[in-house]
Scaffold this motif. Structure first.
Motif, PDB file in Angstrom:
ATOM      1  N   UNK A  15       0.483  -1.096  -0.151  1.00 36.46           N
ATOM      2  CA  UNK A  15      -0.196  -0.167  -0.150  1.00 36.46           C
ATOM      3  C   UNK A  15       1.155   1.148  -0.179  1.00 36.46           C
ATOM      4  N   UNK A  16       2.396   1.212   1.125  1.00 35.48           N
ATOM      5  CA  UNK A  16       2.963   2.529   0.849  1.00 35.48           C
ATOM      6  C   UNK A  16       3.432   2.700   0.282  1.00 35.48           C
ATOM      7  N   UNK A  17       3.799   1.072  -1.413  1.00 34.61           N
ATOM      8  CA  UNK A  17       4.407   1.990  -2.765  1.00 34.61           C
ATOM      9  C   UNK A  17       3.243   2.462  -3.159  1.00 34.61           C
ATOM     10  N   UNK A  18       2.470   1.743  -3.780  1.00 35.97           N
ATOM     11  CA  UNK A  18       1.326   2.381  -4.256  1.00 35.97           C
ATOM     12  C   UNK A  18       1.090   3.925  -3.562  1.00 35.97           C
ATOM     13  N   UNK A  19       0.741   4.328  -2.553  1.00 34.27           N
ATOM     14  CA  UNK A  19       0.513   5.904  -2.247  1.00 34.27           C
ATOM     15  C   UNK A  19       2.114   6.507  -2.668  1.00 34.27           C
ATOM     16  N   UNK A  20       2.592   5.848  -2.799  1.00 36.36           N
ATOM     17  CA  UNK A  20       3.993   7.004  -3.093  1.00 36.36           C
ATOM     18  C   UNK A  20       4.085   7.119  -5.054  1.00 36.36           C
ATOM     19  N   UNK A  21       3.922   5.804  -5.340  1.00 34.80           N
ATOM     20  CA  UNK A  21       3.514   5.996  -6.828  1.00 34.80           C
ATOM     21  C   UNK A  21       2.213   6.742  -7.333  1.00 34.80           C
ATOM     22  N   UNK A  22       1.233   7.369  -6.757  1.00 29.42           N
ATOM     23  CA  UNK A  22       0.603   8.390  -6.776  1.00 29.42           C
ATOM     24  C   UNK A  22       0.808   8.919  -6.555  1.00 29.42           C
ATOM     25  N   UNK A  40       0.315  19.888  -5.193  1.00 24.71           N
ATOM     26  CA  UNK A  40      -1.019  19.822  -4.554  1.00 24.71           C
ATOM     27  C   UNK A  40      -1.197  19.193  -3.492  1.00 24.71           C
ATOM     28  N   UNK A  41      -1.969  17.688  -4.847  1.00 27.88           N
ATOM     29  CA  UNK A  41      -2.993  16.785  -4.259  1.00 27.88           C
ATOM     30  C   UNK A  41      -2.009  15.925  -4.271  1.00 27.88           C
ATOM     31  N   UNK A  42      -0.476  15.742  -4.354  1.00 24.74           N
ATOM     32  CA  UNK A  42      -0.055  14.508  -4.304  1.00 24.74           C
ATOM     33  C   UNK A  42       1.295  14.428  -2.980  1.00 24.74           C
ATOM     34  N   UNK A  43       1.078  15.671  -2.512  1.00 24.73           N
ATOM     35  CA  UNK A  43       1.141  15.935  -1.282  1.00 24.73           C
ATOM     36  C   UNK A  43       0.364  14.410   0.076  1.00 24.73           C
ATOM     37  N   UNK A  44      -1.232  14.597  -0.342  1.00 24.19           N
ATOM     38  CA  UNK A  44      -2.071  13.569   0.496  1.00 24.19           C
ATOM     39  C   UNK A  44      -1.176  12.429   0.504  1.00 24.19           C
ATOM     40  N   UNK A  45      -1.271  11.336  -1.006  1.00 26.54           N
ATOM     41  CA  UNK A  45      -0.888   9.883  -0.237  1.00 26.54           C
ATOM     42  C   UNK A  45       0.595  10.475  -0.083  1.00 26.54           C
ATOM     43  N   UNK A  46       1.593  11.114  -0.601  1.00 22.45           N
ATOM     44  CA  UNK A  46       2.410  11.296   0.525  1.00 22.45           C
ATOM     45  C   UNK A  46       2.380  11.455   2.007  1.00 22.45           C
ATOM     46  N   UNK A  47       2.102  11.859   2.713  1.00 22.26           N
ATOM     47  CA  UNK A  47       1.973  12.518   3.614  1.00 22.26           C
ATOM     48  C   UNK A  47       1.395  10.630   4.375  1.00 22.26           C
ATOM     49  N   UNK A  48       0.679  10.502   3.963  1.00 22.13           N
ATOM     50  CA  UNK A  48      -0.113   9.298   3.943  1.00 22.13           C
ATOM     51  C   UNK A  48       1.122   8.223   4.274  1.00 22.13           C
TER      52      UNK A  48
END
Ligand SMILES: [Zn+2]
Length: 128
Positions: A15-22, A40-48
């Motif tokens: 899941x982390x991998x997919x979030x980073x990819x997203x 800006x939205x890209x920080x959301x999956x990165x932060x999560x």
């Protein structure tokens, strides 16, 4: 130093991998389309992703990843199916049953043959 920081932490998973990819994809698309909100939205999956990696609630994170893997397994299965078909394209030919539309796999190079659908028993001719 890093080892100490990551001690007792959950760390990375699929899941982390997919979030980073997203996050990377959102950043790239944001740059290409010049839509700054995507950046800006890209920080959301990165932060999560960062939050999950540093989390100490390992059971909860595991459960999240488990739920996630169930969610994506049909997509993954479909991808695997396509991949298999591509691999076997030289040895097998695929037919669609005219009666029930199910897919049949027949070895290639047999000329004109009669094919019997294993699902509905319908017979039809095909060239392999
Ligand atoms: Zn059939």
């Amino acid at each position: 130093m890093f080892d100490k920081l990551m001690k007792d932490r959950y760390g990375g998973d699929q899941l982390t991998l997919v979030l980073l990819l997203a996050s990377v994809i959102l950043t790239l698309v944001g740059r290409l389309t010049k839509i700054s909100v995507l950046g800006l939205l890209s920080y959301l999956p990165l932060g999560y992703a960062a939050y999950r990696m540093l989390s100490k609630d390992i059971e909860k994170r595991r459960l999240e990843n488990y739920k996630f893997s169930i969610l994506i397994s049909p997509i993954y299965g479909k991808y695997k199916g396509i991949q298999n078909k591509f691999k076997e394209r030289k040895t097998y030919k695929y037919f669609k049953c005219p009666a029930c539309n199910s897919e049949l796999k027949v070895p290639k190079g047999k000329g004109k043959i009669k094919i019997t659908c294993p699902k509905c028993g319908d017979k039809f001719e095909g060239r392999t």
